[in-house]
Design an enzyme around this catalytic site. Sequence first.
Site, PDB file in Angstrom:
ATOM      1  N   SER A 119       0.820  -1.210   0.000  1.00 11.55           N
ATOM      2  CA  SER A 119       0.000   0.000   0.000  1.00 11.55           C
ATOM      3  C   SER A 119       0.858   1.266   0.000  1.00 11.55           C
ATOM      4  O   SER A 119       0.323   2.364  -0.075  1.00 11.55           O
ATOM      5  CB  SER A 119      -0.923   0.004   1.227  1.00 11.55           C
ATOM      6  N   HIS A 140      -2.278  -3.055  -6.162  1.00 15.59           N
ATOM      7  CA  HIS A 140      -2.798  -2.720  -4.837  1.00 15.59           C
ATOM      8  C   HIS A 140      -4.321  -2.818  -4.776  1.00 15.59           C
ATOM      9  O   HIS A 140      -5.037  -1.951  -5.277  1.00 15.59           O
ATOM     10  CB  HIS A 140      -2.333  -1.311  -4.438  1.00 15.59           C
ATOM     11  N   GLU A 152      -5.329  -0.233  -7.596  1.00 10.79           N
ATOM     12  CA  GLU A 152      -4.293   0.688  -8.068  1.00 10.79           C
ATOM     13  C   GLU A 152      -3.203  -0.122  -8.773  1.00 10.79           C
ATOM     14  O   GLU A 152      -2.673  -1.081  -8.209  1.00 10.79           O
ATOM     15  CB  GLU A 152      -3.652   1.436  -6.894  1.00 10.79           C
ATOM     16  N   ASN A 190      -3.836   6.079  -0.490  1.00 10.92           N
ATOM     17  CA  ASN A 190      -3.276   6.305   0.843  1.00 10.92           C
ATOM     18  C   ASN A 190      -2.564   7.642   0.975  1.00 10.92           C
ATOM     19  O   ASN A 190      -2.444   8.165   2.083  1.00 10.92           O
ATOM     20  CB  ASN A 190      -2.351   5.149   1.233  1.00 10.92           C
TER      21      ASN A 190
END
Length: 291
Positions: A119, A140, A152, A190
């Site tokens: 992540s 991800h 992702e 994130n």
Amino acid sequence: MGIQSIGIVGAGQMGNGIAHVSALAGYDVVMNDVSQDSLTKAVGLIDKNLTRQVSREKISEDEKNAALGRISTTLKLAELGQCDLIIEAATERETIKQAIFEDLLPHLKPETILTSNTSSISITRLASRTDRPEKFMGFHFMNPVPVMQLVELIRGIATDEPTFKACLEVVERLGKTAASAEDFPAFIVNRILMPMINEAVYTLYEGVGSVKSIDESMKLGANHPMGPLELADFIGLDTCLAIMNVLHDGLADTKYRPCPLLTKYVEAGWLGRKTDRGFYDYRGEVPVPTR
């Protein structure tokens, strides 16, 4: 190259979710973990989640049985070597991930694509420790994998176009949507989400609001499905702290400084739902704020 088989390293929350959606999409899945207990639990959880999908009429009983039949498990990392695509979903620690890829390398087919479900860790740096940086990507998934629509896809500096296209085809076959991200600390989701959570912890730390008032404010005032502290508990406070440290170290900007209260909770071992205590105490029938 056409991908038919997927090897998954790690049978935890993310690994079993990735195995679930991959098998349901028709891929042959080999799931690896260092613990037989973890592998047994993962298959049991996949069975339970597929059964829930059957009860909600999202899939048929035959589709469930076919998906379970496509999943095999192994304690030997080398047995993933013949897969077309490998998705590493182990602990979010770079040294562990590097060791996994190092152990895999001697057993891989020349055309096997390597990916990490990290992540936040640099894809370029992970790829550089392998013999195929051009065939390495960030892959991800969001948690919980069977529910969340986004994946992702992160290119390292050396990732080639055929590798990106092959991974994009997998995402589409899984029925999910890909967001292409550049390889900078924490990528897209994130990079935006974790500072918001960290700021919510600062808001608690500075006494601006209580756990309950902060979460209710964001749910009712910004229409978020979960409050930021509730979400932090769901993700795991250790994971939140690790990502904030990656942002802080990688971008050298004080706005990414982890809140001391977040650090204190992690030091206490109050990591959220997985330890039954975080910003909420989950040991009773109803979660109770711990501050």
